[in-house]
Every structure is written in structure tokens, then in C-alpha cells.
Design an enzyme around this catalytic site. Structure first.
Site, PDB file in Angstrom:
ATOM      1  N   HIS A 119       0.831  -1.208   0.000  1.00 36.78           N
ATOM      2  CA  HIS A 119       0.000   0.000   0.000  1.00 36.78           C
ATOM      3  C   HIS A 119       0.862   1.253   0.000  1.00 36.78           C
ATOM      4  CE1 HIS A 119       1.119  -0.766   4.145  1.00 36.78           C
ATOM      5  NE2 HIS A 119       0.979   0.538   4.354  1.00 36.78           N
TER       6      HIS A 119
ATOM      7  N   HIS B 299       5.417   5.817  -1.152  1.00 34.84           N
ATOM      8  CA  HIS B 299       6.214   4.602  -1.328  1.00 34.84           C
ATOM      9  C   HIS B 299       5.387   3.370  -0.991  1.00 34.84           C
ATOM     10  CE1 HIS B 299       6.486   5.183   3.020  1.00 34.84           C
ATOM     11  NE2 HIS B 299       6.781   3.882   3.113  1.00 34.84           N
TER      12      HIS B 299
END
Length: 173
Positions: A37, A118
Site C-alpha cells: 500500500h 512509497h
């Protein structure tokens, strides 16, 4: 009733998750707790009343968003702060806007870290393991792209895993 721990994240497509998981299975001890995620809002505590207000704010934000594309071209690391290696999501206006909206009222506004989009692929490694993993992966080229059209409000279960409380699909016409 005790406050519950929540977070807000984007789950990328299965293709991007498969690439991330190919590393996470080996290098991320939290692999089984949450799928790959992009964190939009770090974990925070909220009561039942507060989370209803936050969910309403999430719906409003999603209704104002159009789908947008993300690009992932390389890995990076948070070293020396932590031994975390991640797929670097190139920041774009829509992603930054979404993150900023998650740090305005009624959301808790404090930030522990600067927003660095990220997808974590390794964490909690020893310094030597981190050096090996990052050293080999940073030479790799990644050419991943994805269209983002939703985000999720998550809550943490007693075993430390995360589950979706509600999904908010972008709805701007």
C-alpha cells in the site's frame, strides 16, 4: 469503549502488489498484516463518533478527486533513519493533494514524517541484511504504472493486522 487505531492508504493494482509481494514475502516481517500500500495518513486513534466524521470527510475528498496515474521506477531506502527499502512512487500533484487533505480537520493534523509516497518491500532487517537487499535492488529498473481511483480507511485488529473499514472511490465527473 477504547479508541480504535485507523489509517488511510491506497492499495495499488494486483500487478503492482504482486511485484511488491515478491520481495515482501522474503524481507518484510509484516507481510501478512497488510497488503502492499501507499500510506496517505499514518495510524491515528479515533472514537466511534470521530471516525464517522472522518469517513464523511473521506467521502467528500473522494467526490472531488479524479483518477490519476502513478509511476514506480526504482527502489529507495529510509536509511539511516530505518532499515526500510521501498518502491519509490513518484510524487505527483494529485497524490500530494490527497495526502494534504488527510492532514486537515477533522483528521488529526500532526505528522510524524514528511510525506514520501512509497510501497514498503523490506523492513526491520539488520544493517547487513538491509545493505544486501538495498544494494542489489537499487540497481534494478522498475517500470510500473497504475491508475489510482480510490483509497481505503483501515482499522487495526487486535492481532496487528489491518482491514478495510470503508473504500472511497473517486467520483469527480
Amino acid at each position: 469503549m477504547a479508541p480504535v487505531t485507523y489509517g488511510i492508504a491506497i492499495f495499488p493494482s494486483k500487478d503492482v502488489q504482486d511485484v511488491a509481494n515478491s520481495y515482501r514475502m522474503r524481507y518484510d516481517p509484516r507481510y501478512s498484516l497488510i497488503p502492499p500500500h501507499i500510506t496517505l495518513k499514518e495510524q491515528f486513534q479515533a472514537s466511534e463518533g470521530e471516525i464517522e466524521e472522518i469517513a464523511a470527510a473521506c467521502k467528500k475528498i473522494a467526490n472531488e478527486m479524479e483518477p490519476f496515474d502513478i509511476e514506480i521506477n526504482r527502489v529507495s531506502s529510509f536509511s539511516p533513519a530505518t532499515h526500510t527499502v521501498y518502491l519509490k512512487v513518484e510524487a505527483n500533484r494529485s497524490l500530494i493533494h490527497l495526502n494534504e487533505k488527510m492532514h486537515e480537520e477533522p483528521f488529526p493534523v500532526e505528522r510524524e514524517h514528511k510525506f514520501v509516497p512509497h510501497i514498503t518491500i523490506s523492513q526491520e532487517l539488520s544493517e547487513d541484511e538491509h545493505s544486501d537487499v538495498y544494494g542489489s535492488l537499487r540497481l534494478s529498473k522498475f517500470e510500473l504504472s497504475d491508475t489510482i481511483d480510490r483509497f481505503q480507511l483501515l482499522y487495526q485488529l487486535d492481532d496487528g493486522s489491518w482491514t478495510v473499514y470503508e473504500t472511497f472511490k473517486f467520483d469527480k465527473e
